[in-house]
Design an enzyme around this catalytic site. Structure first.
Site, PDB file in Angstrom:
ATOM      1  N   HIS A 226     -17.239  -1.257  -9.979  1.00  0.00           N
ATOM      2  CA  HIS A 226     -16.971  -2.246 -10.063  1.00  0.00           C
ATOM      3  C   HIS A 226     -15.463  -1.619 -10.624  1.00  0.00           C
ATOM      4  CE1 HIS A 226     -17.554  -5.845  -8.077  1.00  0.00           C
ATOM      5  NE2 HIS A 226     -18.309  -6.395  -9.046  1.00  0.00           N
ATOM      6  N   CYS A 276     -14.151   1.254  -6.755  1.00  0.00           N
ATOM      7  CA  CYS A 276     -12.897   0.264  -6.209  1.00  0.00           C
ATOM      8  C   CYS A 276     -11.674   1.456  -7.394  1.00  0.00           C
ATOM      9  CB  CYS A 276     -12.325  -0.903  -6.098  1.00  0.00           C
ATOM     10  SG  CYS A 276     -13.225  -1.635  -4.843  1.00  0.00           S
TER      11      CYS A 276
END
Length: 413
Positions: A226, A276
């Site tokens: 992430h 991301c």
């Protein structure tokens, strides 16, 4: 150039780069108005015949509708009938072993050492064209012939602590397996680490920096996790440990710079970040139907992002000061991001992430003929045509501080 002609050139790119004699047809393409003198000069500035052929084919695809037939005519006029017939058929078959590769004399510019910059001159010498890629440590290409070529560290964060408000990254093991196999095929020593916490990520990077890379030509770091936005002065973004806190990308790159890892000085350091860059979702913009060939993502696409309410405020002041205080000019570093800073990156739980899937495919199909930056543009083009849930888009990109072309080792070397 017509789409069908571009496709024929693309299908036969390897044959053209292997067998084309650019020096014989440049004058013909110039006289027919296909190329300008500036384009010819750029082609002739390449050292090897193979690099000249590669540049010629790239330029040819940008020319008008008459470029392809003019190219075929030039091939026949210079005796390169086998290539002309192959392109005329457009079947993409490989050249048979009996087809000879014509050697050619290639002008090589050599800068003379002079005491005054104003009087710098050039001397021209000639070399026999060799139908193999030249990997020499020159101003044109990085040396990439060590065996193994270098170390490839993969950090694969899949299972996140329930208290950190980050979902598990189902499908990331698929990405990890692809990258492990791909970089082993490119002759790297691969080290894969799974589910690293914040401090462990920094520990692994520090350990990598302390290793002696003198016998290697390159170093690769792949991070699957992430991600989020972060304050930075060179490389944006940060990647999360499985316990929640995030390590800034610029701090990760800093471990391997010339100051902190002397044995990698002057050698390419490559970072591939599947995470991301923030919480925004890109819905794209409308284009004419012939501009793209849209592709739908998987049925269960997920984001590698933290909730939008979270931010880089969770990064400690000491981390940010560390990244700023010790980061020199980032020469010989390339950071490839799966998505544009600030936006989400999509991952299919059954097929893996869009970025890694296409990166793997492009490396498999093109590493034998194309340099890294060219291949990353191919990845950008492929990912940009995919849509998540038929709506959301993704745009990869890179921060490139390489000084030379980079060609991976391949079976055609």
């Amino acid at each position: 150039m017509d789409l069908k002609h571009r496709q024929i050139l693309q299908r036969n790119r390897l044959n053209l780069i292997t067998a084309l004699s650019p020096a014989d047809i440049c004058d013909g393409l110039l006289s027919k108005g296909v190329f300008t003198q500036d384009m010819i000069d750029e082609i002739q500035s390449k050292i090897t015949r193979r690099d000249q052929a590669r540049q010629l084919v790239i330029d040819l695809e940008t020319r008008g509708s008459q470029a392809f037939p003019a190219f075929l005519e030039c091939l026949r006029q210079t005796g390169q009938h086998a290539l002309a017939e192959l392109l005329q058929c457009g079947d993409g078959a490989r050249l048979p072993p009996s087809v000879p590769i014509q050697p050619s004399l290639i002008p090589l510019p050599v800068r003379k050492c002079v005491t005054s910059i104003k009087h710098t001159g050039f001397t021209w010498i000639y070399l026999l064209g060799i139908p193999t890629r030249q990997r020499r440590d020159s101003i044109q290409c990085y040396k990439m012939d060590a065996s193994p070529c270098g170390i490839c560290l993969i950090i694969n964060n899949v299972d996140f602590d329930p208290d950190c408000d980050l979902k598990d990254r189902t499908g990331s093991d698929i990405d990890c397996d692809k990258m492990e196999k791909r970089f082993k095929a490119l002759n790297f020593e691969v080290i894969a680490k799974r589910n690293l916490k914040y401090k462990r990520i920094r520990h692994e990077m520090a350990s990598l920096a302390k290793r002696d890379h003198s016998a290697y030509d390159c170093c690769v770091v792949i991070i699957l996790s992430h991600g989020t936005e972060a304050n930075h002065n060179r490389f944006p973004g940060a990647v999360h440990g499985v316990d929640g806190p995030a390590v800034p990308v610029q701090l990760i790159t800093n471990y391997l710079n010339g100051q902190n890892c002397p044995s990698l000085q002057g050698k390419p350091k490559l970072f591939f970040i599947q995470a991301c860059g923030g919480g925004e979702k890109d819905t794209g913009f409308e284009v004419s139907p012939d501009e793209v060939e849209p592709s739908l993502g998987g049925i269960d696409d997920q984001m590698d992002a933290i909730p939008i309410s979270s931010s880089s405020d969770s990064l400690s002041t000491s981390d940010e000061l560390d990244a700023r205080a010790t980061l020199p000019t980032p020469s010989d570093i390339l950071v490839s991001y799966s998505t544009f800073p600030g936006y989400v990156s999509w991952r299919d739980t059954q097929a893996g992430s869009w970025y890694v899937e296409n990166l793997d495919c492009v490396l498999e199909e093109n590493a034998a003929t194309d340099d890294l930056v060219t291949m990353l543009m191919m990845v950008n083009a492929a990912v940009s045509q995919i849509s998540a849930k038929g709506l959301y888009k993704q745009m990869p990109g890179s921060f490139n501080f390489l000084r030379k072309l980079l060609y991976f080792q391949s079976s055609l070397s």
